[in-house]
Scaffold this motif. Structure first.
Motif, mmCIF file in Angstrom:
data_model
loop_
_atom_site.group_PDB
_atom_site.id
_atom_site.type_symbol
_atom_site.label_atom_id
_atom_site.label_comp_id
_atom_site.label_asym_id
_atom_site.label_seq_id
_atom_site.Cartn_x
_atom_site.Cartn_y
_atom_site.Cartn_z
ATOM 1 N N ARG A 1 0.834 -1.218 0.000
ATOM 2 C CA ARG A 1 0.000 0.000 0.000
ATOM 3 C C ARG A 1 0.865 1.263 0.000
ATOM 4 N NH1 ARG A 1 -2.807 -3.141 3.757
ATOM 5 N NH2 ARG A 1 -4.775 -3.907 2.931
ATOM 6 N N ARG A 2 1.912 1.250 0.822
ATOM 7 C CA ARG A 2 2.805 2.420 0.888
ATOM 8 C C ARG A 2 3.520 2.636 -0.447
ATOM 9 N NH1 ARG A 2 4.241 0.150 5.954
ATOM 10 N NH2 ARG A 2 6.335 -0.343 5.203
ATOM 11 N N ILE A 3 3.969 1.557 -1.062
ATOM 12 C CA ILE A 3 4.649 1.676 -2.355
ATOM 13 C C ILE A 3 3.689 2.227 -3.401
ATOM 14 C CG2 ILE A 3 5.621 0.318 -4.271
ATOM 15 C CD1 ILE A 3 6.964 -1.461 -2.088
ATOM 16 N N ILE A 4 2.471 1.708 -3.440
ATOM 17 C CA ILE A 4 1.483 2.186 -4.418
ATOM 18 C C ILE A 4 1.227 3.680 -4.230
ATOM 19 C CG2 ILE A 4 -0.956 2.059 -5.089
ATOM 20 C CD1 ILE A 4 -0.724 -1.016 -4.421
ATOM 21 N N ALA A 5 0.991 4.096 -2.994
ATOM 22 C CA ALA A 5 0.680 5.505 -2.732
ATOM 23 C C ALA A 5 1.864 6.410 -3.067
ATOM 24 C CB ALA A 5 0.265 5.688 -1.276
ATOM 25 N N ALA A 6 3.043 6.085 -2.556
ATOM 26 C CA ALA A 6 4.208 6.951 -2.739
ATOM 27 C C ALA A 6 4.649 7.007 -4.197
ATOM 28 C CB ALA A 6 5.361 6.461 -1.866
ATOM 29 N N GLN A 7 4.716 5.856 -4.839
ATOM 30 C CA GLN A 7 5.271 5.848 -6.187
ATOM 31 C C GLN A 7 4.273 6.343 -7.228
ATOM 32 O OE1 GLN A 7 7.754 2.464 -7.087
ATOM 33 N NE2 GLN A 7 8.746 2.607 -5.098
ATOM 34 N N THR A 8 2.987 6.199 -6.960
ATOM 35 C CA THR A 8 1.992 6.800 -7.852
ATOM 36 C C THR A 8 2.101 8.323 -7.803
ATOM 37 O OG1 THR A 8 0.500 4.915 -7.624
ATOM 38 C CG2 THR A 8 -0.491 7.001 -8.333
ATOM 39 N N GLN A 9 2.260 8.856 -6.599
ATOM 40 C CA GLN A 9 2.423 10.307 -6.447
ATOM 41 C C GLN A 9 3.719 10.777 -7.118
ATOM 42 O OE1 GLN A 9 2.764 11.615 -2.373
ATOM 43 N NE2 GLN A 9 2.489 13.752 -2.920
ATOM 44 N N GLU A 10 4.796 10.025 -6.951
ATOM 45 C CA GLU A 10 6.062 10.406 -7.559
ATOM 46 C C GLU A 10 5.977 10.383 -9.088
ATOM 47 O OE1 GLU A 10 9.017 7.862 -5.769
ATOM 48 O OE2 GLU A 10 8.763 8.820 -3.813
ATOM 49 N N VAL A 11 5.294 9.399 -9.655
ATOM 50 C CA VAL A 11 5.120 9.344 -11.113
ATOM 51 C C VAL A 11 4.433 10.617 -11.605
ATOM 52 C CG1 VAL A 11 3.825 8.202 -12.973
ATOM 53 C CG2 VAL A 11 5.212 6.843 -11.396
ATOM 54 N N GLN A 12 3.385 11.035 -10.915
ATOM 55 C CA GLN A 12 2.679 12.261 -11.306
ATOM 56 C C GLN A 12 3.611 13.466 -11.240
ATOM 57 O OE1 GLN A 12 -0.658 12.202 -8.613
ATOM 58 N NE2 GLN A 12 -1.759 10.684 -9.818
ATOM 59 N N GLN A 13 4.413 13.552 -10.175
ATOM 60 C CA GLN A 13 5.339 14.672 -10.028
ATOM 61 C C GLN A 13 6.400 14.641 -11.120
ATOM 62 O OE1 GLN A 13 5.401 17.391 -7.518
ATOM 63 N NE2 GLN A 13 6.394 17.948 -9.415
ATOM 64 N N TYR A 14 6.951 13.459 -11.390
ATOM 65 C CA TYR A 14 7.994 13.344 -12.413
ATOM 66 C C TYR A 14 7.464 13.746 -13.786
ATOM 67 C CZ TYR A 14 10.541 10.528 -8.893
ATOM 68 O OH TYR A 14 11.172 10.078 -7.768
ATOM 69 N N ARG A 15 6.238 13.362 -14.086
ATOM 70 C CA ARG A 15 5.647 13.755 -15.379
ATOM 71 C C ARG A 15 5.527 15.270 -15.475
ATOM 72 N NH1 ARG A 15 1.166 9.008 -15.509
ATOM 73 N NH2 ARG A 15 2.386 7.540 -16.726
ATOM 74 N N ALA A 16 5.105 15.909 -14.397
ATOM 75 C CA ALA A 16 4.971 17.375 -14.398
ATOM 76 C C ALA A 16 6.345 18.018 -14.596
ATOM 77 C CB ALA A 16 4.326 17.843 -13.096
ATOM 78 N N TRP A 17 7.350 17.531 -13.921
ATOM 79 C CA TRP A 17 8.690 18.087 -14.070
ATOM 80 C C TRP A 17 9.234 17.880 -15.483
ATOM 81 C CZ3 TRP A 17 10.999 15.958 -8.864
ATOM 82 C CH2 TRP A 17 10.504 16.736 -7.812
ATOM 83 N N LEU A 18 8.958 16.721 -16.067
ATOM 84 C CA LEU A 18 9.417 16.482 -17.438
ATOM 85 C C LEU A 18 8.846 17.503 -18.402
ATOM 86 C CD1 LEU A 18 9.428 12.610 -17.929
ATOM 87 C CD2 LEU A 18 11.333 14.183 -18.335
#
Length: 172
Positions: free
Chosen positions: A151-168
């Motif tokens: 659950r922690r991996i899903i929550a944290a890494q889903t949020q990070e993917v969204q952030q990384y896409r915005a930064w890209l």
């Protein structure tokens, strides 16, 4: 119980994550789905340790060559979180009398000025694979601690993917 052929298959599967993820394929999740009970938990932990170790290696590459401060901060966060999770999963494996060793990933030097874009571009599918593996863990694991980590991996890494896409989108 140790199943060397399964461990080798999962290690090879995790090693191909970035390539497979770029092509819309999941590699470890289907292999994990075929397991049950403690065998599932051991395979999930072993695969996720290898997966996390490759993320740590990529984040170290970002720290060595990246120029964008917020991306470097993200890389430090990846290292901290994933090393902590590696330690947790290694403790599980030890308590289950299973091995936690995984191959080390070595990366070549990137051309100057491309490290930040490379890190973000590679971490998106890498995190997506971890999320896929963790979704399988929520469904197939019978161990509360494994499900909590998933659950922690899903929550944290889903949020990070969204952030990384915005930064890209913002990188030149």
């Amino acid at each position: 119980m140790r199943r060397p052929s399964l461990v080798l298959a999962l290690a090879l599967s995790v090693a191909s994550v970035a390539s497979a993820s770029r092509h819309g394929m999941s590699t470890s999740a289907p292999m994990l789905s075929s397991l049950q009970g403690r065998a599932f938990d051991v395979a999930y932990a072993q695969a996720m340790i290898a997966h996390h170790q490759s993320a740590v290696t990529m984040a170290q590459q970002e720290l060595a060559g990246g120029k964008v401060a917020r991306v470097k901060v993200a890389a430090k966060a990846v290292i901290a979180a994933q090393q902590q999770e590696i330690e947790l999963m290694n403790r599980w494996l030890k308590s289950w009398n299973a091995s936690g060793t995984a191959p080390t990933m070595h990366l070549s030097r990137l051309p100057a000025g491309q490290t930040d874009r490379w890190f973000l571009t590679q971490m998106i599918p890498h995190h997506q694979e971890a999320v896929q593996m963790s979704v399988v863990a929520l469904k197939d694991s019978q161990t509360t601690a494994v499900k909590n980590l998933a659950r922690r991996i899903i929550a944290a890494q889903t949020q990070e993917v969204q952030q990384y896409r915005a930064w890209l989108r913002q990188l030149k």
